[in-house]
Scaffold this motif. Structure first.
Motif, short mmCIF file in Angstrom:
data_model
loop_
_atom_site.label_atom_id
_atom_site.label_comp_id
_atom_site.label_asym_id
_atom_site.label_seq_id
_atom_site.Cartn_x
_atom_site.Cartn_y
_atom_site.Cartn_z
N ASN A 57 -21.53 1.69 8.12
CA ASN A 57 -22.65 0.94 7.57
C ASN A 57 -22.07 -0.10 6.61
O ASN A 57 -21.75 0.20 5.48
N GLU A 116 -13.60 -0.97 -5.54
CA GLU A 116 -14.22 0.24 -6.09
C GLU A 116 -13.58 0.67 -7.40
O GLU A 116 -14.13 1.50 -8.11
N ASP A 156 0.84 -1.19 0.00
CA ASP A 156 0.00 0.00 0.00
C ASP A 156 0.88 1.25 0.00
O ASP A 156 1.95 1.27 0.64
#
Ligand SMILES: Cc1cc2nc3c(=O)[nH]c(=O)nc-3n(C[C@H](O)[C@H](O)[C@H](O)COP(=O)(O)OP(=O)(O)OC[C@H]3O[C@@H](n4cnc5c(N)ncnc54)[C@H](O)[C@@H]3O)c2cc1C
Length: 413
Positions: free
Chosen positions: A55, A380, A37
């Motif tokens: 959430n 994503e 990373d």
């Protein structure tokens, strides 16, 4: 320096939810995983997502759940989500010793509402499973020999893994690590990439200075928004949004962001309507605003008749001209369906998530790039979008898992 390149070494680039999930599946399968990373620590966006109450998924039935990704997104993601659906995801979280609960809206949260305890437990398990984490390793692409190139504080290093997973995220909140710089690296290799665009984002409206200065930050509570989609269907939803200095944002607006963004791209602007008093019927509103006002100012009249004031009244004044404000028929119609015109999305960096990314047509069903055998993508950075409500993380976890399973298959054949 070149990292050891044994035939079972796997590189995962990007230590967000998708990359971490892939690391787990691959290490459990006995493969040696190097997880890289660019940032000094993993999961920074995941941690941020946990700040306002993480959430993590949604408890609704799988059919409507899958529909939240839109027809194209559902077609692309359904197989991987069915293999790791919201029920499986919750069980997996419980397996990390983190309890979950279903909120009143059906959204699923970790008991403590935060991401940090979950991430801590997860990283410990990955470490125990032998995953090597290399932070401060910014992937720069491939060298001429096809090795992965990384910029590190000690200079450039290369790695020659058996297979690579790119889980580099979208392009919002770049300071957390996912800056979308991979788009040009992949496009240069001939990989189909749909340019990243803001999703779940705010919009600019061009408020007057007076309105913006007076009401920026004011919440519009319990309103109902309606928008017409490209097929002409009217979509309606209750919720809250917030007036900003340049426009409007918040969950209710995010829910329609795709339609509004596509409308702006098509027509230069888009409009949605707000019902400012959803608990009052149109007849009741018309009746109340048509009553004699006497000596009362319009604002005290509306306040006393309909409890309408503050930012809601400010919005009416901002959008209607004086004549319309004083015409009970026009005023009543506007209270029930006030048109809010938006002319631009807020910048990608401010968005909750990104639309666009690596096209599904550029990959096989196992998330391997057709043009680069042995290189997989997940999370994503793929070309799908979804509203907030746990759908984003669920798809990142599911595609991370599915890509890892694809890598295992690739290595074993
Ligand atoms: C404010 C906010 C709130 C959110 N809340 C929720 C929520 O409640 N529920 C929900 O479902 N989703 C939420 N999301 C969205 C969710 O956090 C993301 O969809 C998810 O983190 C994406 O996971 P990912 O693994 O694909 O990418 P990311 O989490 O973005 O991880 C990608 C990783 O790749 C690394 N990277 C990028 N480029 C390079 C490079 N060149 N070299 C090396 N490393 C690189 C980055 O440093 C990063 O660690 C929220 C997002 C934001 C911004």
């Amino acid at each position: 320096m070149t990292y050891d390149s044994t035939s079972s070494r796997i590189a995962i680039i990007g230590a967000g939810p998708a990359g971490l999930m892939a690391a787990e599946v691959l290490s459990e399968a006995g493969l040696t995983v190097d997880l890289y990373d660019a940032m000094p620590s993993p999961g920074r966006k995941f941690l941020l997502a946990g700040i306002g109450g993480m959430n993590i998924t949604h408890s609704e039935a799988l059919e409507p759940f899958l529909d939240r990704y839109g027809a194209d997104g559902r077609a692309a993601l359904e197989a991987s989500i069915r293999r790791f659906d919201p029920v499986a995801l919750r069980e997996w979280i419980h397996g990390l010793g983190i309890e979950t609960f279903v909120g009143s809206s059906g959204k699923v949260f970790p008991r403590e509402m935060k991401a940090a305890p979950l991430l801590r437990a997860w990283l410990a398990r990955l470490k125990a499973g032998g995953v090597s984490l290399h932070v401060r390793h910014r992937w720069l692409g491939w060298d001429e020999a096809g090795r992965l190139r990384f910029a590190t504080p000690d200079g450039e290093v290369t790695a020659e893994p058996r297979a690579t997973l790119l889980a580099l995220g979208g392009g919002s909140w770049a300071k957390l690590g996912s800056d979308g710089a991979w788009q040009s690296l992949l496009a240069a290799r001939g990989i189909g990439v749909e340019a990243l665009k803001p999703a779940n984002c705010g919009f600019d409206t061009g408020w007057s200075t007076f309105f913006a200065e007076k009401f920026a930050g004011a919440p519009l509570k319990t309103v109902v928004a309606s928008v017409r989609d490209a097929e002409g269907n009217v979509l309606t939803r209750a919720g809250e949004c917030v007036v900003t200095a340049t426009g409007i944002e918040g969950n209710l607006v995010y829910a329609f962001a795709r339609h509004l963004r596509e409308g702006i791209a098509r027509d230069g602007k888009a409009t949605f309507t707000l019902d400012l008093l959803p608990n009052h019927s149109p007849e009741r509103v018309r009746q109340e605003v048509s009553a004699p006002r006497g000596a009362k100012s319009l604002s005290s009249f509306l306040q006393s008749k309909l409890n309408l004031g503050g930012v809601k009244l400010g919005l009416l004044r901002e959008i209607l001209d004086k004549d319309a404000m004083n015409d009970p028929v026009q005023l009543a119609a506007a209270i029930k369906a006030l048109p809010i015109a938006v002319n631009a999305t807020r910048p990608l960096d401010e968005a909750i998530s990104s639309a666009g990314g690596v096209r599904f047509a550029a990959m096989n069903a196992d998330y391997m790039l057709n043009a680069l055998p042995g290189v997989f993508c997940a999370g994503e950075m793929l070309d799908w979008e979804a509203p907030t409500g746990g759908y984003l993380l669920t798809a990142c976890f599911a595609t991370g898992r599915a890509a890892a399973q694809g890598m295992i298959k690739y290595i074993n054949t």
